[in-house]
Design a protein around this motif. Structure first.
Motif, mmCIF file in Angstrom:
data_model
loop_
_atom_site.group_PDB
_atom_site.id
_atom_site.type_symbol
_atom_site.label_atom_id
_atom_site.label_comp_id
_atom_site.label_asym_id
_atom_site.label_seq_id
_atom_site.Cartn_x
_atom_site.Cartn_y
_atom_site.Cartn_z
ATOM 1 N N LEU A 23 15.162 28.748 -6.015
ATOM 2 C CA LEU A 23 16.216 28.651 -7.025
ATOM 3 C C LEU A 23 16.481 29.991 -7.701
ATOM 4 O O LEU A 23 17.634 30.445 -7.789
ATOM 5 N N VAL A 24 15.452 30.644 -8.196
ATOM 6 C CA VAL A 24 15.641 31.860 -8.990
ATOM 7 C C VAL A 24 16.242 32.965 -8.124
ATOM 8 O O VAL A 24 17.234 33.600 -8.508
ATOM 9 N N GLU A 25 15.669 33.197 -6.972
ATOM 10 C CA GLU A 25 16.143 34.295 -6.129
ATOM 11 C C GLU A 25 17.566 34.064 -5.647
ATOM 12 O O GLU A 25 18.428 34.951 -5.740
ATOM 13 N N ARG A 26 17.855 32.886 -5.121
ATOM 14 C CA ARG A 26 19.179 32.639 -4.538
ATOM 15 C C ARG A 26 20.259 32.538 -5.612
ATOM 16 O O ARG A 26 21.359 33.073 -5.446
ATOM 17 N N ALA A 27 19.985 31.853 -6.688
ATOM 18 C CA ALA A 27 20.987 31.726 -7.744
ATOM 19 C C ALA A 27 21.313 33.092 -8.337
ATOM 20 O O ALA A 27 22.482 33.410 -8.594
ATOM 21 N N THR A 28 20.304 33.906 -8.540
ATOM 22 C CA THR A 28 20.524 35.235 -9.117
ATOM 23 C C THR A 28 21.270 36.146 -8.148
ATOM 24 O O THR A 28 22.216 36.847 -8.531
ATOM 25 N N ARG A 29 20.890 36.115 -6.898
ATOM 26 C CA ARG A 29 21.495 37.009 -5.903
ATOM 27 C C ARG A 29 22.921 36.603 -5.550
ATOM 28 O O ARG A 29 23.797 37.467 -5.386
ATOM 29 N N LEU A 30 23.180 35.331 -5.424
ATOM 30 C CA LEU A 30 24.458 34.864 -4.892
ATOM 31 C C LEU A 30 25.433 34.383 -5.949
ATOM 32 O O LEU A 30 26.629 34.250 -5.663
ATOM 33 N N ASN A 31 24.944 34.112 -7.168
ATOM 34 C CA ASN A 31 25.829 33.538 -8.192
ATOM 35 C C ASN A 31 25.451 34.034 -9.576
ATOM 36 O O ASN A 31 25.712 33.363 -10.580
ATOM 37 N N GLY A 32 24.835 35.202 -9.634
ATOM 38 C CA GLY A 32 24.247 35.679 -10.886
ATOM 39 C C GLY A 32 25.232 35.899 -12.006
ATOM 40 O O GLY A 32 24.866 35.796 -13.182
ATOM 41 N N ALA A 33 26.495 36.188 -11.700
ATOM 42 C CA ALA A 33 27.469 36.471 -12.756
ATOM 43 C C ALA A 33 27.734 35.268 -13.639
ATOM 44 O O ALA A 33 28.179 35.414 -14.784
ATOM 45 N N SER A 34 27.444 34.053 -13.147
ATOM 46 C CA SER A 34 27.713 32.839 -13.931
ATOM 47 C C SER A 34 26.464 32.289 -14.603
ATOM 48 O O SER A 34 26.519 31.235 -15.237
ATOM 49 N N ILE A 35 25.327 32.995 -14.482
ATOM 50 C CA ILE A 35 24.037 32.449 -14.906
ATOM 51 C C ILE A 35 23.367 33.381 -15.905
ATOM 52 O O ILE A 35 23.386 34.596 -15.743
ATOM 53 N N THR A 36 22.756 32.772 -16.917
ATOM 54 C CA THR A 36 22.039 33.534 -17.947
ATOM 55 C C THR A 36 20.645 32.952 -18.130
ATOM 56 O O THR A 36 20.482 31.727 -18.189
ATOM 57 N N GLY A 37 19.644 33.817 -18.201
ATOM 58 C CA GLY A 37 18.311 33.405 -18.640
ATOM 59 C C GLY A 37 17.472 32.650 -17.641
ATOM 60 O O GLY A 37 16.439 32.073 -18.002
ATOM 61 N N LEU A 38 17.841 32.643 -16.376
ATOM 62 C CA LEU A 38 17.072 31.920 -15.368
ATOM 63 C C LEU A 38 15.764 32.645 -15.075
ATOM 64 O O LEU A 38 15.748 33.848 -14.824
ATOM 65 N N SER A 39 14.655 31.886 -15.084
ATOM 66 C CA SER A 39 13.351 32.469 -14.779
ATOM 67 C C SER A 39 12.492 31.443 -14.060
ATOM 68 O O SER A 39 12.888 30.290 -13.875
#
Length: 528
Positions: free
Chosen positions: A485-501
């Motif tokens: 979740l963290v790696e893929r969401a950040t790499r592929l959709n990071g502009a829409s996501i804040t604070g994921l860890s």
């Protein structure tokens, strides 16, 4: 139902947050098909009990009290960004807001334990049923209940890790629940499924909408993958594929078969979704039908996935555009512009019948615009109104053009996913050649470019799941299960996501549940 609420106060205290507006929740004599006080002595009673259990299971993805709930499974991952949000989904892309008071976590935690308690009632009832009830029937109804119990526990273990394990009906007040290790929960799930499989009907014998051996075997394969038992996962999944009970759709069929379209899109048309309607690929579907007691809901899939195109001057609501959506979320830029580049321009899954990309003005009253392509829009118009979307949730009822509920079956399992789960099991055992072959079965069906063993890794398989299953897959579950979740969401959709860890790989246990559990030890997940 009041007695049930009290009995489960330690685990279901949060349910009242979502059910207080429904009078039957606190009614001593609710007008439902089944309550835990029902005495189960004959097949009519057990069938009513199973209908009640199926109704609870259906609520997992058809609840409309918080209309953005479905977005929790898609936004904040790699596949979707927020659109016209309702609110409950916000902490799942702005993870800084995700805490122990979270409404979505509370709803699904409550849903899972309601499912488990209803299943436990049937299992216990069958064990105590009189000898006049055929043993084969008791075994079969128990097996279905075990499947649903295993399904709910798999959901809990995936999203929360260690959870209370309850294998008997809760019939008196309890506030002493404790968390069982996820390993124990996993063993319990596997035992339930292995016990259930021999007593379930095959797909060719089962009544429409009922659980089959194939559904239990597929769930077992997925559970083994989550446990890291990839060889056992492969065995379970190959059993489904080799059973002869299921077949990929490779030709036009059913309603609209003579209309423009393709055979992949045919699977998701109302009237084509069930096995008795020609869908040989379906393994488990949750049936919904207009004006059918117990099968009509206000499910929000169309309003989530289909954009509000009719808000643009020159556009009106149309059956061909999926009816009235709202666009509570939209596909990520990665899905829109990058995902299908590796599968080629002939990939049916990216055809205009499956992924709608181009819009044309369709209001005949706007003569200057009518028939022209919609272009030149900017800003929020391209997020909420004119944006690519999957057509899997298109559904229009001319008697209800406003279109609040989506009365369309939920495809929970189909053979296309079986091949992808098998590819994952093969790859994780060091067999990329086998994984490529499994993926190519689907690519051949989709008329997509073939893949080689050197291209296959876990990320490729997860990409292929989106190409095949977008709109069906509960994406958060897959990414949490695979630890990506963290790696893929950040790499592929990071502009829409804040604070994921990393802490967000598990959800918070509802604080109200912890507070009500005064005589037990429900520790919170780290970071919440």
């Amino acid at each position: 139902m009041k007695r049930l609420a009290l009995a489960f106060v330690g685990l279901l205290g949060t349910a009242q947050l979502f059910s207080s507006c429904k009078k039957e929740y606190l009614n001593e004599n609710p007008p439902s098909l089944y309550t835990p006080q029902t005495v189960l002595v004959d097949s009519l009673g057990f069938e009513a009990a199973m209908a009640g259990l199926q109704s609870v299971v259906r609520e997992q993805y058809t609840y409309d009290g918080a209309q953005g709930l479905l977005g929790v499974m898609q936004e904040g991952t790699d596949v979707c960004i927020p659109g016209q949000v309702q609110g409950i989904e916000v902490p799942y892309y702005n993870y800084n807001l995700l805490n122990s008071q979270d409404g979505a976590a509370a709803y699904w935690w409550s849903w899972a334990y309601r499912t488990i308690n209803n299943a436990n009632q049937i299992i216990a009832g069958a064990a105590a049923a009189p000898s006049t009830l055929r043993q084969g029937y008791k075994n079969r109804i128990t097996a279905e209940a075990r499947f649903f119990r295993a399904y709910a526990y798999d959901f809990l273990a995936t999203l929360w890790g260690d959870v209370p394990l309850i294998d008997t009906p809760v019939t008196s007040p309890r506030t002493d629940f404790t968390r069982n290790p996820v390993a124990a929960v996993n063993d319990f799930i596997v035992s339930d499924l292995n016990t259930a499989i021999p007593s379930l009907f095959t797909a060719s014998k089962a009544a429409s909408g009922r659980i089959t051996q194939g559904a239990a075997q597929q769930l077992l394969g997925q559970v083994y993958l989550r446990m890291g038992k990839n060889d056992l996962a492969q065995t379970a999944l190959q059993t489904v594929i080799n059973s002869g009970q299921y077949k990929l759709i490779t030709a036009r069929y059913g309603v609209n078969a003579s209309a423009p379209g393709d055979y992949f899109a045919d699977m998701f048309i109302v009237g084509n979704q069930r096995r008795n309607q020609g869908n040989t690929e379906l393994i488990w579907g949750i049936e919904q039908q207009l004006n059918m007691p117990g099968a009509t809901t206000n499910a929000q899939q169309r309003r989530m996935w289909v954009p509000g195109y009719y808000n643009i001057k020159g556009m009106i609501i149309a059956d061909s555009l999926g009816g009235r959506g709202i666009g509570r979320m939209r596909l990520s830029n990665w899905v829109d512009y990058q995902l299908y580049t590796s599968s080629g321009s002939t990939d049916l899954r990216n055809s205009k019948y499956n992924l709608h990309r181009r819009f044309y003005y369709n209001d005949p009253a706007q003569t200057a615009l009518f028939g022209k392509r919609v272009t030149g829009l900017k800003g929020t118009d391209t997020i909420y109104f004119i944006t690519p979307y999957t057509t899997k949730w298109n559904q229009y009822n001319p008697a209800d053009p406003f279109g609040y509920g989506t009365i369309k079956d939920l495809t929970m399992m189909r053979l296309g996913e079986t091949y992808l789960l098998l590819a994952e099991a093969q790859f994780k055992q060091g067999n990329p050649t086998g994984a490529a072959a499994s993926i190519n079965v689907l690519r051949t069906r989709a008329k997509a470019a073939q893949v080689t063993a050197s291209q296959v890794d876990l990320n490729f398989i997860l990409d292929e799941r989106v190409r095949e299953l977008i709109g069906e897959e509960q994406r958060r579950l897959t990414l949490v299960r695979t630890g990506t979740l963290v790696e893929r969401a950040t790499r592929l959709n990071g502009a829409s996501i804040t604070g994921l860890s990393a802490k967000n790989l598990l959800l918070p246990i509802p604080q109200s549940t912890i507070d009500l559990n005064t005589n037990g030890n429900l520790t919170q997940n780290p970071g919440y």
